[in-house]
Design a protein around this motif. Structure first.
Motif, short mmCIF file in Angstrom:
data_model
loop_
_atom_site.label_atom_id
_atom_site.label_comp_id
_atom_site.label_asym_id
_atom_site.label_seq_id
_atom_site.Cartn_x
_atom_site.Cartn_y
_atom_site.Cartn_z
N HIS B 175 0.82 -1.22 0.00
CA HIS B 175 0.00 0.00 0.00
C HIS B 175 0.85 1.27 0.00
O HIS B 175 0.34 2.35 -0.23
N LEU B 176 2.12 1.11 0.30
CA LEU B 176 3.00 2.28 0.35
C LEU B 176 3.95 2.33 -0.84
O LEU B 176 4.78 3.21 -0.93
N SER B 177 3.82 1.35 -1.75
CA SER B 177 4.83 1.25 -2.81
C SER B 177 4.82 2.45 -3.75
O SER B 177 5.83 2.75 -4.39
N GLY B 178 3.71 3.19 -3.81
CA GLY B 178 3.65 4.42 -4.60
C GLY B 178 4.70 5.41 -4.11
O GLY B 178 5.39 6.07 -4.90
N ASP B 179 4.82 5.48 -2.77
CA ASP B 179 5.81 6.38 -2.17
C ASP B 179 7.23 5.97 -2.57
O ASP B 179 8.11 6.81 -2.70
N LEU B 180 7.40 4.66 -2.72
CA LEU B 180 8.71 4.12 -3.07
C LEU B 180 9.17 4.70 -4.42
O LEU B 180 10.33 5.08 -4.59
N LYS B 181 8.23 4.81 -5.35
CA LYS B 181 8.56 5.32 -6.68
C LYS B 181 8.92 6.82 -6.61
O LYS B 181 9.86 7.27 -7.27
N GLU B 182 8.16 7.53 -5.79
CA GLU B 182 8.45 8.96 -5.58
C GLU B 182 9.84 9.13 -4.97
O GLU B 182 10.62 9.98 -5.37
N PHE B 183 10.11 8.26 -3.99
CA PHE B 183 11.38 8.29 -3.27
C PHE B 183 12.54 8.04 -4.24
O PHE B 183 13.57 8.71 -4.18
N ALA B 184 12.33 7.11 -5.18
CA ALA B 184 13.39 6.74 -6.13
C ALA B 184 13.83 7.93 -6.97
O ALA B 184 15.01 8.05 -7.32
#
Lengths: 320, 253
Positions: B175-184
């Motif tokens: 559910h948080l993986s969207g943030d992961l992409k932003e973080f990248a």
């Protein structure tokens, strides 16, 4: 495979496990060669931890051999077609305890594609055979150990298998339960099935088996007909009790016997083999004494078992 | 047919599990409690009822998927019930698929009960029931199917407790993986590749979350729906394939 009447065959079957954090290798089974013929009761014997269950698990496709090969009905183990001709009861079986006896057998029947009247009839027959007709609507969680073992055997027979493999079918049962399982095995043999079972209870094996194999610490130490194995290399001792033997007679007897015990007028002598019986009888006749009893001592699987443990490999002693 | 037999047996096993009824009871209690909460809410209580209802179905569905799902395979191995199945002429993948289907049937039955509870509440409270609500429910169910596949995958090679922890972790990260992409985006090239690889490997569970759309009446077209469906089904199939490969090689000791 060359002989069609050989139902189960292993060649150099070997299994090692990795244990502990560093993956230390432990050999559970070391090069097993077995042949089980059609229609026989074959006992696979050994103390706890000898590798019996490991072997059976490999034959059933639950674990894979490290090396070596095995065949069931001439096909390599794991083959689905040979599994269809097989029945298996695991050691201390745990079953779906939320099912009733009937539901339990229906489930296994469905796995073999049995349905409807055929399945119902088969279940009735099996429950009757294992004496569990009264428990068909009882949940398995309420079963005693003996009842579980019996319904487990029913499960193993649902597909009318040609080969029945039982892992420690008698362990943990009371004498009555053991007798029932023994009778059941003999009943299966009469109906033409081949039975391969493991046990550490030698008395049961002696009563049931046509042939046995004994394994110790993963190595096979003996294999053959029970009678041959017991006779092999064993000189049967004979116990003689004589009444009123003269001192000269006693002196001559001492030369022949392993052990002589004098109790009042009676003498008990243990002769090392049957060959000494003739000369001893002559001594008795010559001395005018009376023969009270003469008891030949038959070897047992247990004697053989203990002898194998002691003789073959000194390091195995700890296994028993 | 054999897969169906194993599935139905699993369903029966689950139905006799007390945990299931406890979870179901609390889910219905949560859905029902939105009626009470709406009484003390100022303004638009429709949102609250929908939000709480859909979240309850999602949360309790996931709990059922995890806590009943992890037991599927590892319990069979631990309790040695698998011995009698694998020794029968049944390929191991059929057993695994049967167990998976059994849990999906259980989840479907539970979801139907929870959805019925929600629809009753919506009806009683005069909240309009739009097609978006059903789309949201369909995607919640798809998410449960993905989570179940994750639970099955973990339980083919680890213990029940560890599977539960791992599956829960995947759910949260998913559910948080969207943030992961932003973080990248803020990282250097190498780190970006690593983080992106993690992002694409883990399931993006936010794709199945339509609660925002339902509450704010945003449209979610059929193309989007089809994409989410394809993603969920493909991802589950991939997990089950991986689980089958691992399960096939496993020794049952």
């Amino acid at each position: 495979m060359e002989h069609s009447n050989i139902i189960l065959k292993t060649a150099g079957l070997r299994k090692t496990f990795k244990v502990g954090f560093w993956g230390r290798e432990v050999t559970a089974l070391e090069g097993l060669d077995l042949e089980v013929k059609q229609g026989e009761v074959f006992g696979f014997l050994g103390p706890n931890g000898a590798g019996k269950t490991t072997t059976i698990k490999m034959l059933m496709g639950l674990i894979y051999p490290t090396s070596g090969q095995a065949w069931l009905f001439g096909r390599p183990i794991g083959d689905q077609e040979s599994k269809a001709r097989l029945g298996f009861l695991p050691e201390s079986p745990y079953f779906y305890d939320y099912l009733t006896g009937l539901e339990f057998l229906q489930f296994y029947g469905h796995l073999f594609g049995l349905r409807g009247v055929t399945l119902e009839k088969r279940i009735d027959e099996l429950l009757e055979l294992v004496g569990m007709s009264h428990a068909r609507h009882l949940q398995l969680r309420k079963f005693s150990k003996g009842m579980l073992q019996r319904v487990g055997i029913a499960q193993a027979l649902i597909n009318d298998p040609e080969l029945v493999v039982l892992d420690e079918p008698m362990s943990g049962l009371d004498p009555v339960g053991r007798k029932e399982i023994r009778d059941l095995i003999l009943c299966l043999k009469e109906s033409g099935k081949t039975i391969f079972f493991s046990s550490h209870i030698l008395h049961d094996a002696e009563l049931l088996c046509d042939r046995v194999a004994i394994i110790l610490k993963g190595r096979q130490v003996a294999c053959g007909r029970v009678s041959e194995l017991i006779d092999e290399g064993v000189a049967h001792s004979v116990e003689v009790v004589i009444d009123g033997l003269s001192p000269e007679g006693l002196a001559r007897l001492r030369q022949l016997a392993d052990r002589v015990i004098v109790q009042g007028p009676q003498v008990l002598a243990v002769l090392p083999s049957r060959q000494q019986v003739g000369p001893v009888l002559e001594i008795i006749r010559g001395a005018g004494a009376t023969l009270v009893s003469l008891t030949p001592h038959k070897g047992s699987l247990e004697d053989l078992f203990i002898r194998e443990v002691k003789n073959k490999q000194p390091e195995l002693r700890e296994a028993v | 047919m054999r897969i169906l037999s194993i599935a139905l047996n699993t369903f029966r096993e689950n139905l006799r599990e007390k945990l299931l009824y406890n979870l179901l009871f609390f889910a219905l209690l949560m859905i029902g409690s939105s009626i009470l909460l709406s009484r003390i809410t100022l303004g638009d209580y429709h949102r609250l009822i929908l939000d709480l209802g859909l979240a309850s179905i999602n949360l309790f569905g996931v709990l059922i998927a995890i806590f009943v799902g992890i037991g599927l395979v590892s319990k069979e191995v631990d309790r040695k019930t698998i011995y009698t199945i694998v020794s029968k002429p049944i390929p191991r993948y059929e057993f695994l698929l049967g167990k998976y289907c059994g849990l999906v049937i259980t989840l479907l039955a539970n979801t139907v009960v929870m959805v019925a509870g929600l629809l009753i509440v919506l009806q009683v409270m005069d909240v309009p029931i739009t097609s978006l609500v059903f789309k949201s429910l369909a995607l919640i169910f798809l998410e449960l199917m993905v989570i179940t596949a994750v639970a099955v995958l973990f339980s083919t090679f680890t213990s029940a407790t560890l599977s539960a922890i791992f599956t829960l972790a995947v759910y949260v990260i998913g559910h948080l993986s969207g943030d992961l992409k932003e973080f990248a985006k803020k990282l250097d090239e190498v780190s970006q590749m690593v983080v992106n690889a993690i992002y694409y490997t883990l399931p993006n569970l936010e794709r199945f979350n339509l609660k925002g759309h339902v509450i704010h009446h945003l449209d979610f077209g059929m193309t989007d729906m089809a994409l989410s469906l394809t993603y969920g089904l493909t991802y589950s199939a991939f997990l089950l394939l991986l689980a089958s490969v691992i399960f096939q090689r496993r020794d049952f000791q």
